[in-house]
Motif scaffolding. Sequence first.
Motif, PDB file in Angstrom:
ATOM      1  N   GLU A 127      -2.144  -0.241   7.996  1.00 22.38           N
ATOM      2  CA  GLU A 127      -1.283  -1.292   7.425  1.00 22.38           C
ATOM      3  C   GLU A 127      -0.105  -0.685   6.679  1.00 22.38           C
TER       4      GLU A 127
ATOM      5  N   GLU B 204      -6.203  -7.698  -1.287  1.00 24.71           N
ATOM      6  CA  GLU B 204      -4.898  -7.091  -1.592  1.00 24.71           C
ATOM      7  C   GLU B 204      -4.837  -6.653  -3.060  1.00 24.71           C
TER       8      GLU B 204
ATOM      9  N   HIS C 282       0.824  -1.220   0.000  1.00 23.96           N
ATOM     10  CA  HIS C 282       0.000   0.000   0.000  1.00 23.96           C
ATOM     11  C   HIS C 282       0.861   1.275   0.000  1.00 23.96           C
TER      12      HIS C 282
HETATM   13 ZN   LIG Z   1      -2.137  -5.394   2.269  1.00 27.74          ZN
END
Ligand SMILES: [Zn+2]
Length: 255
Positions: free
Chosen positions: A46, A137, A31
């Motif tokens: 995250e 994801e 990310h």
């Molecule tokens: Zn991730």
Amino acid sequence: MPGSAVVFLVLLAAAKAPAPSGELVVVGPGHGGGSLGAVGPRGTREKDVALAIARRVAALARQELHARVLLTRDGDREVPLSARVGLANRKRASLFVSIHANSMPTARLRREMRGIQTYFLSADPSGAAAAALAERENLEVRPTTTWGRGHGDVDAILDDLALTAAQADSSRLAYALQARLVQATLAEDRGVQQAPFFVLTGARMPAVLVEVGFVSNPDEEKLLREAAYREKIAAAIVAGMADFEKEIAARIVSP
Ligand SMILES: [Zn+2]
């Protein structure tokens, strides 16, 4: 192509065995920028956890393995998924390790689910949970991204051979990292899994994705906020890389 040429190319692909020492390791923190990834109950993101761990992996890999290390991002910015593995391929990296933290959607699962998982690329996910995780994801992928490689025939064959060799080693790398991670953190062992992660697609070197814990779980979120715990994770990843290197070296000496 005649059979002997195919055998030669297979051997060639296998002989290009990876070894982190002096070679290039690419570390990809998940990310970044507008893509926060999962967010914990206390607001832990995250993307921040991944970057903090990735930076320590980079430092320790340089120090312990004498590896050259590149981060796909060394700041809070968004790098397209395809560009991350593209960088690793272009730079002829020996290893690619993508770092993420996991999350659950419902209140009950957020309380209960914890632990570490390591993934390698496969078209067939290990199960429904692995498939769902890959889907989450993969959300970062822009609609314009093309999945195909679009090369000529010969390039495609060479690519496939390199990819097949890399994929077998990806599984070995995943097991090496997972064992060290569980040993170092005493976290719940959620095992090695396979799933179709876009970020690993097309990697021409052993490539894995580590889910270092559930940022959605209050206890694991607390741990992931601690520098000392993140250091354990980073050190375990580097120790796993070293184990993998030894395994590969032993295979070359005694096939
Ligand atoms: Zn991730």
